[in-house]
Design a protein around this motif. Structure first.
Motif, PDB file in Angstrom:
ATOM      1  N   GLY A 147      -1.319   5.968   8.564  1.00  0.00           N
ATOM      2  CA  GLY A 147      -1.338   4.838   9.479  1.00  0.00           C
ATOM      3  C   GLY A 147      -1.645   3.516   8.795  1.00  0.00           C
ATOM      4  O   GLY A 147      -1.239   2.456   9.272  1.00  0.00           O
ATOM      5  N   ARG A 148      -2.357   3.578   7.658  1.00  0.00           N
ATOM      6  CA  ARG A 148      -2.696   2.362   6.922  1.00  0.00           C
ATOM      7  C   ARG A 148      -1.653   2.009   5.865  1.00  0.00           C
ATOM      8  O   ARG A 148      -1.631   0.898   5.345  1.00  0.00           O
ATOM      9  N   ALA A 149      -0.795   2.970   5.540  1.00  0.00           N
ATOM     10  CA  ALA A 149       0.142   2.783   4.434  1.00  0.00           C
ATOM     11  C   ALA A 149       1.384   2.020   4.863  1.00  0.00           C
ATOM     12  O   ALA A 149       1.805   2.066   6.023  1.00  0.00           O
ATOM     13  N   GLN A 150       1.989   1.331   3.907  1.00  0.00           N
ATOM     14  CA  GLN A 150       3.268   0.663   4.145  1.00  0.00           C
ATOM     15  C   GLN A 150       4.448   1.472   3.634  1.00  0.00           C
ATOM     16  O   GLN A 150       5.588   1.224   4.021  1.00  0.00           O
ATOM     17  N   HIS A 200       0.851  -1.189   0.000  1.00  0.00           N
ATOM     18  CA  HIS A 200       0.000   0.000   0.000  1.00  0.00           C
ATOM     19  C   HIS A 200       0.891   1.244   0.000  1.00  0.00           C
ATOM     20  O   HIS A 200       1.569   1.536   0.983  1.00  0.00           O
ATOM     21  N   ALA A 246      -4.594   9.313   9.259  1.00  0.00           N
ATOM     22  CA  ALA A 246      -5.212   7.989   9.195  1.00  0.00           C
ATOM     23  C   ALA A 246      -4.720   7.221   7.974  1.00  0.00           C
ATOM     24  O   ALA A 246      -4.454   6.008   8.045  1.00  0.00           O
ATOM     25  N   LEU A 247      -4.585   7.916   6.860  1.00  0.00           N
ATOM     26  CA  LEU A 247      -4.092   7.278   5.641  1.00  0.00           C
ATOM     27  C   LEU A 247      -2.650   6.810   5.824  1.00  0.00           C
ATOM     28  O   LEU A 247      -2.287   5.697   5.421  1.00  0.00           O
ATOM     29  N   THR A 251       5.905   5.916   8.912  1.00  0.00           N
ATOM     30  CA  THR A 251       5.684   5.370   7.573  1.00  0.00           C
ATOM     31  C   THR A 251       6.963   5.538   6.762  1.00  0.00           C
ATOM     32  O   THR A 251       7.416   6.671   6.566  1.00  0.00           O
TER      33      THR A 251
END
Length: 405
Positions: free
Chosen positions: A291-294, A218, A288-289, A323
């Motif tokens: 936090g979800r990203a790799q 991601h 938030a985005l 991140t």
């Protein structure tokens, strides 16, 4: 008493989170701020952090007709010393649009009436010119923070850049790269150039170690959809990886003039299920985005018109959050993305290199954890908005208060 007038082309502006962060930190120190905006905002969304700003916002009147321009000038320059100073600067401002000159005079009048002791302009373009005019008319000193478009773009007038910076109390560069450039183009002006990075409210960006790859890689990118951001190179890199059978999904957040072009590129490459254009996001939504990203990608590159990134604040935010960042060797980015230490640094305009770096992260051949830890340590050391605010406050204090600092 010190009273600071912030001179901004547009307020509020969705893409200029660094201005809001700076003002919040200064207000937390107790600085008395007033905002002077030269243009109304046309943004479709606003960050909730703006609601925390206590400073009064004043929109400087902008005349649309010649008769209104002369009326604004006459009403603003209504003291003998201001009329004298206007006559002195007329040769310099003769090449400027009349509404700019009138706004500068209106700012001078408003700042003097409000007891402003120092003006602080962001960008050495419209805001810088207006602050210069207001300072010349009122005698109020000013500081200008330079960024990128205001010093690199092909539209920059070198005479005005030198004039604004020569007469400023300080010229702030947001990266060492910009500092070196300003020393070159301002040589002989006597400009006092200082390095001061844009900063973050660290409490709003808690660190979390990067999660191991689970499913498609991601990738996240955030910024205005303009050529200098290099998002077309990211889309090409996703296309390269997709053809190679490497599962990857990219989310690009932001709005701008290149949206239709980028959407067409996504369609042409058959990446509709791989690349998403999310539109503008608030800072909370960006966190938030992240936090979800790799991985966070910042594939910046010089645009044909000379425009180029300075040091994007969202890169600092990604580093603060943990991140891992892949960025290009443009302007100030190498000062924070140290290859193999705080991130991965690549040559700009090279989608193949970007695809290889993403593939290494996807396959786990690069350990993201130490990159993330080192990046957070650098942010804590050099990019705390409280430290930034303390320095700016000391620089812009009235002389009697400077002795206390």
């Amino acid at each position: 008493m010190t009273r600071i007038g912030y001179v901004l082309k547009v307020y509020p502006r969705f893409s200029e989170t660094f201005v809001v962060t700076e003002m919040l930190a200064r207000e937390a120190l107790g600085d008395d701020l007033t905002i002077y905006a030269l243009r109304p905002s046309t943004d479709s969304r606003f960050h909730p952090e703006i609601a925390r700003i206590r400073a009064q916002v004043n929109w400087v009147p902008r005349p649309r007709r010649a008769i209104d321009m002369w009326e604004l000038l006459a009403n603003s320059v209504n003291e003998p010393d201001m009329r004298t100073h206007l006559a002195e600067i007329l040769p310099a401002v003769a090449d400027l649009p009349g509404d700019e000159v009138a706004q500068g005079a209106a700012l001078a009048r408003a700042a003097r009436d409000a007891g402003i002791t120092h003006l602080h302009a962001h960008f050495a373009s419209l805001a810088g010119r207006t602050a210069w005019i207001a300072s010349q008319l009122s005698g109020i000193p000013y500081t200008v923070t330079t960024h990128a478009k205001d010093i690199y773009h092909e539209s920059v007038d070198p005479l005005w850049l030198r004039r604004i910076c020569a007469d400023a109390d300080r010229v702030i560069a947001i990266s060492r790269y910009n500092e070196r450039y300003l020393h070159s183009v301002l040589a002989g002006t006597g400009a006092r150039i200082e390095l001061r990075y844009n900063a973050l409210e660290l409490d709003r960006f808690p660190f979390r170690p990067p999660a191991p790859a689970d499913g498609p890689l991601h990738v996240v990118a955030v910024g205005r959809l303009v050529a200098k951001k290099g998002f077309d190179d990211l889309i090409d890199a996703v296309g390269i990886l997709t053809k190679a059978g490497i599962p990857v999904v990219a989310d690009i957040a932001g709005e701008g003039e290149e949206r239709d072009c980028l959407a067409g590129q996504i369609t042409a490459l058959g990446l509709g299920d791989r690349v998403n254009l999310l539109g503008p996001l608030t800072q909370a939504e960006v966190r938030a985005l992240l936090g979800r990203a790799q991985v966070f990608a910042a594939p910046s590159k010089p645009a044909e018109d000379g425009n180029i990134d300075g040091l994007p604040t969202v890169v600092l935010e990604a580093m603060a959050c943990g991140t891992p960042v892949i960025a290009t060797d443009v302007t100030g980015l190498p000062e924070v993305i140290r290859d193999g230490d705080t991130g991965i640094l690549l040559p700009h305009s090279d989608p193949q290199a970007l695809a290889r770096a993403l593939r290494e992260l996807a396959e786990g051949t690069v350990d993201a954890a130490p990159l993330a830890r080192n990046a957070r340590a650098l942010i804590e050391r050099d990019f705390d908005s409280r430290a930034q605010a303390a320095v700016l406050s000391a620089w812009e204090s009235t002389p009697e208060l400077q002795e206390v600092h």
